[in-house]
Design an enzyme around this catalytic site. Structure first.
Site, PDB file in Angstrom:
ATOM      1  N   SER A  66       0.840  -1.203   0.000  1.00 10.51           N
ATOM      2  CA  SER A  66       0.000   0.000   0.000  1.00 10.51           C
ATOM      3  C   SER A  66       0.874   1.252   0.000  1.00 10.51           C
ATOM      4  O   SER A  66       2.043   1.221   0.400  1.00 10.51           O
ATOM      5  CB  SER A  66      -0.914  -0.006   1.225  1.00 10.51           C
ATOM      6  OG  SER A  66      -1.718  -1.169   1.203  1.00 10.51           O
TER       7      SER A  66
HETATM    8  C1  SAM Z   1      -2.785  -4.375  -0.854  1.00 13.94           C
HETATM    9  S1  SAM Z   1      -1.896  -5.794  -0.335  1.00 13.94           S
HETATM   10  C2  SAM Z   1      -1.377  -5.042   1.179  1.00 13.94           C
HETATM   11  C3  SAM Z   1      -0.301  -5.712   1.856  1.00 13.94           C
HETATM   12  C4  SAM Z   1       0.322  -5.033   3.068  1.00 13.94           C
HETATM   13  N1  SAM Z   1      -0.576  -4.228   3.848  1.00 13.94           N
HETATM   14  C5  SAM Z   1       1.473  -4.209   2.579  1.00 13.94           C
HETATM   15  O1  SAM Z   1       1.339  -2.987   2.478  1.00 13.94           O
HETATM   16  O2  SAM Z   1       2.512  -4.803   2.276  1.00 13.94           O
HETATM   17  C6  SAM Z   1      -3.171  -6.943   0.200  1.00 13.94           C
HETATM   18  C7  SAM Z   1      -2.658  -8.287   0.645  1.00 13.94           C
HETATM   19  O3  SAM Z   1      -3.789  -9.069   1.051  1.00 13.94           O
HETATM   20  C8  SAM Z   1      -3.546 -10.411   0.690  1.00 13.94           C
HETATM   21  N2  SAM Z   1      -4.829 -11.120   0.705  1.00 13.94           N
HETATM   22  C9  SAM Z   1      -5.893 -10.986  -0.123  1.00 13.94           C
HETATM   23  N3  SAM Z   1      -6.899 -11.834   0.222  1.00 13.94           N
HETATM   24  C10 SAM Z   1      -6.447 -12.505   1.324  1.00 13.94           C
HETATM   25  C11 SAM Z   1      -7.027 -13.526   2.145  1.00 13.94           C
HETATM   26  N4  SAM Z   1      -8.243 -14.019   1.939  1.00 13.94           N
HETATM   27  N5  SAM Z   1      -6.291 -13.980   3.171  1.00 13.94           N
HETATM   28  C12 SAM Z   1      -5.025 -13.517   3.409  1.00 13.94           C
HETATM   29  N6  SAM Z   1      -4.438 -12.571   2.660  1.00 13.94           N
HETATM   30  C13 SAM Z   1      -5.142 -12.065   1.623  1.00 13.94           C
HETATM   31  C14 SAM Z   1      -2.866 -10.299  -0.658  1.00 13.94           C
HETATM   32  O4  SAM Z   1      -2.143 -11.465  -1.007  1.00 13.94           O
HETATM   33  C15 SAM Z   1      -1.960  -9.086  -0.441  1.00 13.94           C
HETATM   34  O5  SAM Z   1      -0.696  -9.475   0.022  1.00 13.94           O
END
Ligand code: SAM
Length: 231
Positions: A66
Site C-alpha cells: 500500500s
Molecule cells: C494491498 S496488499 C497489502 C499488503 C500489506 N498491507 C502491505 O502494504 O505490504 C493486500 C494483501 O492481502 C492479501 N490477501 C488478499 N486476500 C487474502 C485472504 N483471503 N487472506 C489472506 N491474505 C489475503 C494479498 O495477497 C496481499 O498481500
C-alpha cells in the site's frame, strides 16, 4: 564504506517521506512518525520499485504494498489500540511492513500477528522483517506471520485490540468482528468497485459501531485462487 553511505541515504529518504506526510497533515501523531522512521519502507519494497514515492507498488501475485499515506492513515486510526502490551492482527500482511510497525508499537510485551494467504509473500515478508528494526521481535515471538485465509482471522491469539485489513472485503467478515476485543478497533476497506475505509469500534459492552473514513482503492480480500487468476 559504500554500504554505509547507501544505508544512510536510504534512511534519509525514509525520513524525508515521513516529514512530507507530516507536512500534508496525514501523520499527526509523533508515535506514528517515530514508528515510520524506525521501520525503513525501503526494506519492504522489491528491487527496482521506488519505496519512498507515495504510491502503491506491485509485489507480485497480483498484490501491492500500500502507499505510504495509506499506511500512515491506518496507523493514525489505530494508534490508541497499539499501545505497549496490546495485541494487533494484520490481515493480508503482504510485505510485512505494517505488521513490523505494529510490533514496534505494541513492543515485546504485546503481540503483532500477520496473516497472508500467499506462502511466497509470507516467506519474503519474514526476510524483509529480519532486515528491519522489528527483527528481534521475530526471535522473541512477539511478532509472527502465518499462512492462512485472513477472512478467518487468527483465532489462536484473539481477541485483538487492533485489527487492520489490507485488502478490500465485499463485506466485513464476521470472524474478524468476533476476534475484536471489547474497546478494540478494526480498520477495513469494504466494497468492490467503490470502496470505503471503514472504522469498526467495539465498545466495552460488545456493541459494534461502524463509520466510513474515506474512499479507497485496494486489491480484493478473496480466495488465493481468485487472486492468482486475476489480471
Ligand atoms: C494491498 S496488499 C497489502 C499488503 C500489506 N498491507 C502491505 O502494504 O505490504 C493486500 C494483501 O492481502 C492479501 N490477501 C488478499 N486476500 C487474502 C485472504 N483471503 N487472506 C489472506 N491474505 C489475503 C494479498 O495477497 C496481499 O498481500
Amino acid at each position: 564504506m559504500e554500504h554505509r553511505l547507501w544505508s544512510s541515504g536510504a534512511s534519509d529518504k525514509n525520513k524525508a517521506m515521513v516529514e512530507q506526510l507530516q507536512r500534508y497533515g496525514i501523520i499527526k501523531s509523533s508515535k506514528v512518525a517515530q514508528v515510520m522512521e524506525t521501520i525503513d519502507r525501503g526494506l519492504f519494497v522489491p528491487p527496482g520499485a521506488s519505496p519512498y514515492f507515495d504510491s502503491p507498488m506491485p509485489i507480485g501475485y497480483n498484490a501491492t504494498i500500500s502507499a505510504p499515506h495509506m499506511h500512515a492513515s491506518c496507523l493514525e486510526l489505530l494508534e490508541k489500540h497499539l499501545q505497549p502490551g496490546m495485541r494487533a492482527l494484520d490481515v493480508g500482511s503482504g510485505t510485512g511492513y505494517l505488521t513490523a510497525c505494529f510490533a514496534i508499537m505494541v513492543g515485546p510485551e504485546g503481540r503483532a500477528v500477520g496473516v497472508e494467504h500467499i506462502p511466497e509473500l509470507v516467506t519474503s515478508s519474514i526476510e524483509n522483517i529480519k532486515k528491519s528494526a522489528a527483527a528481534p521481535q521475530l526471535t522473541d515471538g512477539s511478532l509472527s506471520i502465518h499462512i492462512t485465509d485472513g477472512r478467518e482471522g487468527w483465532p489462536e491469539l484473539a481477541p485483538y485490540d487492533a485489527i487492520h485489513v489490507g485488502a478490500a472485503a465485499p463485506q466485513i467478515p464476521q470472524a474478524l468482528i468476533e476476534q475484536l476485543k471489547p474497546g478494540g478497533r478494526m480498520v477495513i476497506p469494504v466494497g468492490t468497485m467503490f470502496q470505503e475505509l471503514k472504522v469498526v469500534d467495539k465498545n466495552q459492552d460488545g456493541k459494534v459501531s461502524i463509520r466510513d473514513e474515506t474512499a479507497v482503492r485496494y486489491v480484493p480480500l478473496t480466495s488465493k485462487d481468485a487472486q492468482l487468476q486475476a489480471n
